[in-house]
Design an enzyme around this catalytic site. Structure first.
Site, mmCIF file in Angstrom:
data_model
loop_
_atom_site.group_PDB
_atom_site.id
_atom_site.type_symbol
_atom_site.label_atom_id
_atom_site.label_comp_id
_atom_site.label_asym_id
_atom_site.label_seq_id
_atom_site.Cartn_x
_atom_site.Cartn_y
_atom_site.Cartn_z
ATOM 1 N N ARG A 26 0.816 -1.226 0.000
ATOM 2 C CA ARG A 26 0.000 0.000 0.000
ATOM 3 C C ARG A 26 0.842 1.264 0.000
ATOM 4 O O ARG A 26 0.491 2.242 0.669
ATOM 5 C CB ARG A 26 -0.929 0.036 1.229
ATOM 6 C CG ARG A 26 -2.099 -0.916 1.155
ATOM 7 C CD ARG A 26 -3.305 -0.290 0.472
ATOM 8 N NE ARG A 26 -4.288 -1.323 0.173
ATOM 9 C CZ ARG A 26 -5.336 -1.600 0.931
ATOM 10 N NH1 ARG A 26 -5.571 -0.890 2.002
ATOM 11 N NH2 ARG A 26 -6.158 -2.561 0.607
ATOM 12 N N ARG A 30 -4.032 6.292 0.885
ATOM 13 C CA ARG A 30 -4.612 7.509 1.445
ATOM 14 C C ARG A 30 -3.705 8.326 2.346
ATOM 15 O O ARG A 30 -3.958 9.497 2.601
ATOM 16 C CB ARG A 30 -5.888 7.146 2.229
ATOM 17 C CG ARG A 30 -7.093 7.049 1.338
ATOM 18 C CD ARG A 30 -8.318 6.665 2.122
ATOM 19 N NE ARG A 30 -8.104 5.374 2.768
ATOM 20 C CZ ARG A 30 -9.068 4.484 3.012
ATOM 21 N NH1 ARG A 30 -10.310 4.773 2.708
ATOM 22 N NH2 ARG A 30 -8.783 3.350 3.591
ATOM 23 N N ARG A 39 -7.712 11.076 -5.743
ATOM 24 C CA ARG A 39 -8.969 10.477 -5.271
ATOM 25 C C ARG A 39 -10.119 11.483 -5.190
ATOM 26 O O ARG A 39 -11.285 11.107 -5.139
ATOM 27 C CB ARG A 39 -8.754 9.804 -3.910
ATOM 28 C CG ARG A 39 -8.200 8.403 -4.028
ATOM 29 C CD ARG A 39 -9.244 7.393 -4.496
ATOM 30 N NE ARG A 39 -9.988 6.840 -3.387
ATOM 31 C CZ ARG A 39 -11.274 7.015 -3.178
ATOM 32 N NH1 ARG A 39 -11.963 7.786 -3.990
ATOM 33 N NH2 ARG A 39 -11.870 6.468 -2.153
ATOM 34 N N ASP A 75 -6.705 -3.257 -7.442
ATOM 35 C CA ASP A 75 -7.278 -3.801 -6.202
ATOM 36 C C ASP A 75 -7.416 -5.306 -6.316
ATOM 37 O O ASP A 75 -7.640 -5.854 -7.399
ATOM 38 C CB ASP A 75 -8.630 -3.174 -5.861
ATOM 39 C CG ASP A 75 -8.998 -3.501 -4.416
ATOM 40 O OD1 ASP A 75 -8.456 -2.839 -3.515
ATOM 41 O OD2 ASP A 75 -9.770 -4.451 -4.197
ATOM 42 N N TYR A 151 -14.006 -13.155 0.334
ATOM 43 C CA TYR A 151 -14.764 -11.938 -0.023
ATOM 44 C C TYR A 151 -16.023 -12.282 -0.805
ATOM 45 O O TYR A 151 -17.084 -11.677 -0.616
ATOM 46 C CB TYR A 151 -13.898 -10.974 -0.842
ATOM 47 C CG TYR A 151 -13.003 -10.108 0.024
ATOM 48 C CD1 TYR A 151 -13.531 -9.039 0.748
ATOM 49 C CD2 TYR A 151 -11.648 -10.357 0.135
ATOM 50 C CE1 TYR A 151 -12.717 -8.251 1.557
ATOM 51 C CE2 TYR A 151 -10.827 -9.576 0.940
ATOM 52 C CZ TYR A 151 -11.378 -8.524 1.655
ATOM 53 O OH TYR A 151 -10.581 -7.753 2.450
#
Ligand code: CP3
Length: 341
Positions: A26, A30, A39, A75, A151
Site C-alpha cells: 500500500r 490515502r 482520489r 485492487d 470476499y
C-alpha cells in the site's frame, strides 16, 4: 520482465545483493497527499480502470519514497467483477459484494473466461515499465484463492469467516469448484501482468490466518499450490503473503513460492526458520510502528535487519499495508534507513 538485474528481483531469487531492497505494501494510498488529490477526482475503481491514472499513481508513490520496486496500483477484488460478482466500496465499510456466493448453484454460475477484461491492469503495467525501464522493477499481484473466496462468500470483510468455513465444511465439492475457478482466472490475469512487464508477482492471502493448519492443508494448500505452480511458469519470482500466518508458514512454503511474506507478529528469523531458511522472506515491521517516534522506528527496523543477518533473500517491507494517516516522512525515512544500513 523489465528489470531482471535489479536488487529486488535478485533478492527474490535469494541471490547475494549489496544492500537490502525495500518497498511497502500500500505504498500508494490515502496516507499520501498526492494520492488523496487524485482520489478527489476519481473513485478507487476509476483509478484502477484508467491505465494512465493508475500508472501515474504507481510511479508517483515509488519515486516519492525512492523505494526499490513499484507495485502496480490495482485492487485485489477486480477479478470478482469479471467472474460475475459486482462490488463497490461503501464509505467507512470497505468492499461490499452485491450478491455473495453461498451455494453450489451460485458457484456454478461464476464465469472463468473474463480475465482478458482485466486488460486495463496490464496496460497500466506496460506504462509503468516503460517509464522505469531497467531502473526499477514492477510488482504485479493477485489474490490467493482462499482470500478471494472469502470476499465472494462473506460479501465483504469478516471477523469469523463463518459463511466461508461453512461452505468449506458442508459442501466441500462446491468449495473446491470455487477455488478451481479462482485459480483459472487469477492464473491468466497474473500471466498477462508478467507479459506486460511485471518482474515479480505477489499473491495476497491476507486472511488465511483464520484457518487451522489442518484446514489450510486440506482445503486451501492444493489449489494455492496449483496457482503458484502456474505463476512460476512465467519465470517471474512469486512472493506469497499472508497475515496471522505463523502456524501456517511451513505449509505455505510447500506451494513453491520463492519468497514468503511475513506479518509483524513473528520475529523475522523465526519466520525464516519455519520455512527452513529456503528461499527469501519479505517483511516485517508492524505498520503501526510508523506512528511512533523515529528512534523507536529505527531501533525496530535495525532489529529486523539484524535478524535477517545478511542472509541472501531478505526484502524489507512492513508486516501489512501502510495505514491511512501514517506520517509520510516516517515512511520516507524508513526506506532511506534500510537502504543506507
Ligand atoms: O500496495 C499498493 O500500493 C497497491 C495497491 C493496492 C490496493 N489494494 C489499492 C487500494 C493493493 C496491493 C491492494 C490489495 C488489496 N485490496 C488487498 C490485499 C492486501 C491487504 O491489505 O491485505 C485487499 C484485502 C483488498 C481489498 C480492499 N481494497 C480493502 C479491504 C480496502 C479497504 C477499504 C477501506 O475503506 O479502507 C480496499 C481499498 C483500497 N485498495 C485502498 C487502496 C489504496 C484504500 C484507499 C481508497 O479507498 O482510495
Amino acid at each position: 520482465m523489465s528489470a531482471p538485474e535489479s536488487l529486488f528481483v535478485k533478492a527474490c531469487k535469494a541471490q547475494t545483493v549489496d544492500r537490502t531492497p525495500v518497498w511497502f505494501m500500500r505504498q500508494a494510498g490515502r496516507y499520501m497527499p498526492e494520492y488523496r488529490k487524485v482520489r478527489k477526482e476519481y473513485s478507487l475503481l476509476e483509478i484502477c480502470k484508467k491505465p494512465k491514472i493508475a500508472a501515474e499513481v504507481t510511479i508517483t508513490a515509488a519515486e516519492l519514497l525512492r523505494v526499490d520496486a513499484a507495485i502496480i496500483f490495482a485492487d485485489l477484488l477486480l477479478p470478482l467483477e469479471v467472474m460475475g460478482l459486482p462490488f463497490h466500496f461503501a464509505a467507512g465499510e470497505g468492499p461490499v459484494v452485491q450478491r455473495p456466493v453461498r451455494t453450489a448453484a451460485d458457484v456454478s454460475k461464476l464465469h472463468t473466461d473474463g480475465a482478458a477484461d482485466l486488460g486495463y491492469v496490464s496496460e497500466a503495467i506496460v506504462l509503468v515499465s516503460q517509464h522505469f525501464g531497467a531502473r526499477l522493477p514492477v510488482i504485479g499481484f493477485c489474490g490467493a484463492p482462499f482470500t478471494l473466496a472469502s470476499y465472494m462468500i462473506e460479501g465483504g470483510g469478516s471477523r469469523n469467516y463463518v459463511q466461508t468455513k461453512k461452505m468449506m465444511y458442508s459442501t466441500p465439492a462446491a468449495w473446491d469448484d470455487l477455488m478451481a475457478k479462482l485459480v483459472r482466472v487469477t492464473s491468466e490475469y497474473a500471466f498477462e501482468q508478467v507479459r506486460a512487464g511485471a518482474d515479480v508477482i505477489q499473491v495476497f492471502d491476507s486472511w488465511v490466518g483464520c484457518l487451522s493448519v489442518e484446514d489450510y492443508r486440506k482445503y486451501v494448500l492444493p489449489r494455492t499450490t496449483e496457482l503458484i505452480t502456474n505463476l512460476r511458469k512465467t519465470g517471474a519470482p512469486v512472493i506469497y503473503f499472508g497475515t496471522d500466518s505463523a502456524t501456517l508458514l511451513a505449509s505455505m512454503k510447500e506451494t513453491g513460492a520463492e519468497v514468503i511474506g511475513l506479518d509483524w507478529r513473528i520475529p523475522l528469523d523465526e519466520g525464516w526458520r519455519s520455512v527452513g531458511f529456503k528461499g527469501g522472506v519479505q517483511g516485517n515491521l508492524d505498520p503501526v510502528l510508523l506512528f511512533a517516534e523515529w528512534q523507536e522506528i529505527e531501533s525496530r527496523a535495525e532489529d529486523i535487519l539484524r535478524r535477517a543477518a545478511g542472509r541472501p533473500g531478505h526484502i524489507f517491507n512492513l508486516g501489512h499495508g501502510i495505514l491511512p494517516e501514517t506520517p509520510v516522512e516516517s515512511v520516507k525515512a524508513l526506506a532511506k534507513f534500510v537502504q543506507e544500513h
